[in-house]
Design an enzyme around this catalytic site. Structure first.
Site, mmCIF file in Angstrom:
data_model
loop_
_atom_site.group_PDB
_atom_site.id
_atom_site.type_symbol
_atom_site.label_atom_id
_atom_site.label_comp_id
_atom_site.label_asym_id
_atom_site.label_seq_id
_atom_site.Cartn_x
_atom_site.Cartn_y
_atom_site.Cartn_z
ATOM 1 N N ARG A 226 0.744 -1.210 -0.083
ATOM 2 C CA ARG A 226 0.083 -0.094 0.085
ATOM 3 C C ARG A 226 0.948 1.346 0.007
ATOM 4 O O ARG A 226 1.964 1.151 0.574
ATOM 5 C CB ARG A 226 -0.800 -0.044 1.321
ATOM 6 C CG ARG A 226 -1.981 -0.995 1.212
ATOM 7 C CD ARG A 226 -3.128 -0.583 -0.020
ATOM 8 N NE ARG A 226 -4.238 -1.405 0.122
ATOM 9 C CZ ARG A 226 -4.399 -2.527 -0.623
ATOM 10 N NH1 ARG A 226 -3.381 -2.510 -1.806
ATOM 11 N NH2 ARG A 226 -5.454 -3.237 -0.797
ATOM 12 N N HIS A 274 -0.869 0.018 -9.801
ATOM 13 C CA HIS A 274 -1.501 -1.076 -8.932
ATOM 14 C C HIS A 274 -1.836 -2.429 -9.517
ATOM 15 O O HIS A 274 -3.113 -2.278 -9.457
ATOM 16 C CB HIS A 274 -2.469 -0.098 -8.255
ATOM 17 C CG HIS A 274 -3.035 -0.924 -6.828
ATOM 18 N ND1 HIS A 274 -3.363 -0.088 -5.855
ATOM 19 C CD2 HIS A 274 -3.223 -2.043 -6.471
ATOM 20 C CE1 HIS A 274 -3.828 -0.944 -4.932
ATOM 21 N NE2 HIS A 274 -3.584 -2.304 -5.216
#
Ligand code: NAP
Ligand code: GLV
Length: 311
Positions: A226, A274
Site C-alpha cells: 500500500r 497498482h
C-alpha cells in the site's frame, strides 16, 4: 436472501463479476444497487473498494466478503458495520501473480536492467558489475499470503532471502525475523527490500527516512503493498541523495498517481499502476462462493479479518 455486489468497477467489470459469481453460486440472487425493498433481503455483501456508506443500514447483513486481499479501506470506513464478519480475498492465483511481479522486479534490480534502460535513453554503452543471486540479500516485509509465496519463489532463484513478520514464521531456506527490534539489523543486510505488509496503524509510514537510512547505500525498494506504507518525500530524498539505487512502486498515497507527481519522471523510479496482483474473477469467485456456502450451511467462515490486529 440476496447478495449485494458493491464495487467501484466499470459496468463491464461488474458484469464479469456477476457472471462468475452466478456460475459459482447458482440459485443466489445478486443485486448491484440498493433500495428500500431489497435492503432487508441483503445478507451478504461482496465488495471491491465500495463507496463509503454502501454497507450502512443493511439490517440482515451477516457477511462482508472483500474481493480484494487488502482490507485497510474497509477497516478505515466508519460506515462499514463493525459487528458483521469481514472476510478478505485469499486466492493462490493472486499470490502467484504477486510472485511473478516481485521476481521481475528483483531480477531487474539484481541484474541492472533498470540501469541499462537508463543507459539506453542516453545512448550509453554501460557495463555493470554482475553478481550471483546468492550474493544479493532480499528482505520481504510481511510473510502472509503474498509475502510467503514471494519469499519461496525468490529462494528457488537462489537469492539470499529473509522475511519479517509479527508472529514467528518458518519457511524453508528463508531467514525469518520477528518484531520491531529485529528490523534495523535485518535492514542493514538488505540489498532489495520488498514490502508486503498490510496497512495498519502499526505499519503506516513504516518506510520513512529512518528505515531507508538503515538500508546499505545502493539498496533498492519494491513496494507492492500500500502507498501509505511509504513516506514519499523521504523516499524521494533517499533516491536523490544516491543512498537508494532504485524504487519499483506499484502503489501510492494517492491513486491514480497524480500526473504532476515527481515519481513519473524520476530516473530511479519505476511506476506500475497498482496491478502487481489483480483479483481474477475466475478463481476469486470460487473463493467468495465457498464462504457464502459456509454461511448458508452454518459452517465456519474462512479468511476472517481480525479487526483488533487490523488485517
Ligand atoms: P496477510 O496474509 O495478512 O499477511 C500480512 C503479513 O504481514 C503477515 O506475515 C503479518 O505477520 C505481517 N505483519 C502485519 N503487521 C505487522 C507488523 N506490525 N510487523 C511485522 N509484520 C507484520 O496479507 P497479504 O494478503 O499477504 O497482503 C500483503 C499486502 O499486499 C497487503 O498490504 C495487501 O493490501 C497488498 N496487496 C497488494 C496487491 C497489489 O496488487 N499491489 C495485491 C494483493 C495484496 P504475521 O504472519 O505474524 O501475522
Ligand atoms: C489489491 O491491492 C488487493 O488488496 O487485492
Amino acid at each position: 436472501m440476496t447478495v449485494l455486489l458493491a464495487t467501484d468497477a466499470s459496468a463491464e467489470e461488474n458484469h464479469t463479476w456477476l457472471r462468475a459469481l452466478s456460475q459459482a453460486l447458482p440459485g443466489e440472487r445478486f443485486v448491484t444497487s440498493r433500495n428500500a425493498a431489497v435492503d432487508p433481503e441483503i445478507d451478504v455483501a461482496m465488495v471491491a473498494n465500495p463507496a463509503s456508506g454502501s454497507l450502512a443500514g443493511l439490517p440482515s447483513l451477516r457477511l462482508i466478503q472483500s474481493l480484494w486481499a487488502g482490507v485497510n479501506g474497509l477497516l478505515n470506513d466508519a460506515s462499514v458495520p463493525a459487528d458483521v464478519p469481514l472476510a478478505r480475498m485469499v486466492d493462490p492465483a493472486m499470490a502467484d501473480a504477486m510472485a511473478q511481479t516481485a521476481l521481475w522486479a528483483v531480477l531487474s534490480l539484481h541484474r541492472g536492467f533498470y540501469t541499462c534502460a537508463r543507459d539506453q535513453r542516453e545512448h550509453r554503452w554501460g557495463m555493470h558489475e554482475q553478481r550471483r543471486a546468492d550474493e544479493v540479500g532480499v528482505t520481504v516485509l510481511g510473510l502472509g499470503q503474498m509475502g510467503s509465496r514471494v519469499a519461496r519463489s525468490l529462494v528457488r532463484e537462489g537469492y539470499r532471502v529473509a522475511g519479517w513478520s509479527q508472529r514467528a514464521r518458518s519457511i524453508d531456506s528463508v531467514h525469518c525475523h520477528v518484531g520491531a527490534a529485529a528490523l534495523p539489523s535485518l535492514l542493514a543486510q538488505t540489498q532489495i527490500l520488498i514490502n508486503l505488509l498490510p496497512l495498519t496503524p502499526a505499519t503506516v509510514g513504516l518506510i520513512d527516512m529512518h528505515t531507508l537510512a538503515a538500508l546499505p547505500r545502493g539498496a533498492s525498494l519494491v513496494n507492492l503493498a500500500r502507498g501509505a506504507h511509504v513516506v514519499e518525500a523521504d523516499l524521494l530524498a533517499a533516491l536523490d541523495s544516491g543512498h537508494l539505487e532504485h524504487a519499483v512502486l506499484d502503489v501510492f498515497a494517492i491513486e491514480p498517481l497524480p500526473v504532476e507527481h515527481a515519481f513519473w519522471d524520476h530516473a530511479r523510479v519505476t511506476v506500475l499502476p497498482h496491478f502487481a496482483a489483480q483479483t481474477d474473477p475466475r478463481s476469486a469467485a470460487q473463493v467468495a462462493a465457498a464462504n457464502v456456502r459456509a454461511l448458508r450451511e452454518g459452517r465456519a467462515l474462512a479468511h476472517l479479518v481480525d479487526r483488533q490486529r487490523g488485517y
